[in-house]
Design an enzyme around this catalytic site. Sequence first.
Site, PDB file in Angstrom:
ATOM      1  CG  ASN A 184      26.573  39.675  60.571  1.00  0.00           C
ATOM      2  OD1 ASN A 184      25.561  39.515  61.200  1.00  0.00           O
ATOM      3  ND2 ASN A 184      26.986  40.708  59.785  1.00  0.00           N
ATOM      4  CG  HIS A 212      25.793  42.846  55.434  1.00  0.00           C
ATOM      5  ND1 HIS A 212      25.532  43.623  56.165  1.00  0.00           N
ATOM      6  CD2 HIS A 212      25.979  43.566  54.222  1.00  0.00           C
ATOM      7  CE1 HIS A 212      25.553  44.819  55.638  1.00  0.00           C
ATOM      8  NE2 HIS A 212      25.819  44.756  54.399  1.00  0.00           N
ATOM      9  CB  SER A 264      27.180  38.200  52.285  1.00  0.00           C
ATOM     10  OG  SER A 264      27.336  38.732  51.005  1.00  0.00           O
ATOM     11  CG  ASP A 311      28.969  44.548  57.602  1.00  0.00           C
ATOM     12  OD1 ASP A 311      28.459  43.828  58.352  1.00  0.00           O
ATOM     13  OD2 ASP A 311      28.327  45.611  57.274  1.00  0.00           O
TER      14      ASP A 311
END
Length: 202
Positions: free
Chosen positions: A110, A112, A139, A148
């Site tokens: 992912n 973020h 990130s 997260d």
Amino acid sequence: MVTRKRLAVLISGRGSNMEAILAATAEEDYPAEISLVLSDNPDAAGLETARGAGIKDCAFSRRDFDNREAHEHAIISAIETSNADFVCLAGFMRILSARFVERFEGRLINIHPSLLPAYKGLHTHARALAEGAKVHGCSVHFVNAQMDGGPVIEQISVPVLKDDDEASLSARVLEAEHELYPRVIRQIANGSISLKGGKVIT
Ligand code: GRF
């Protein structure tokens, strides 16, 4: 010729990170290609972009399913049918179940818009500004069951300037995101970064 790894990119809206990945895949030596762009929002602008580039796209609206499990099941099936090696969340605005995360463990990443572990969740730019942060950024991390919270792979920092507002700061971070995500995917696809025992191995 090296076989390119297949990416399923999950989006909910604009899809600019997906576009940055798509641009990188045009490089001859890039070790990955997008095999599927999937959205939980049929109106996501990024779906149109994917279609225009000749990439398979699909949308699964939560409204069309009785419960969250059935919705996720459809998403998982579409990813598996695409034979994706990696699943890249790129502005995908749904919290994934533990079942989903386990299914793709080590293959699910992912991006973020903050320097994790700072500012998990939403409105990261507004929160950074409200706290008077001097540095902000983005990130890329492996996804685990904590929102997260998975192991961070790489980050880019950007300065917070005196006159910044949410729009100017988010634009600066977004530019960094577009550099970071394709770079990390390159390293994951060529095997130089992986997840072992919950830790990032380089
Ligand atoms: C990006 O800032 C991403 O980090 C966050 O949502 C935004 C998505 O933007 N999770 P886009 O759809 O990639 O343009």
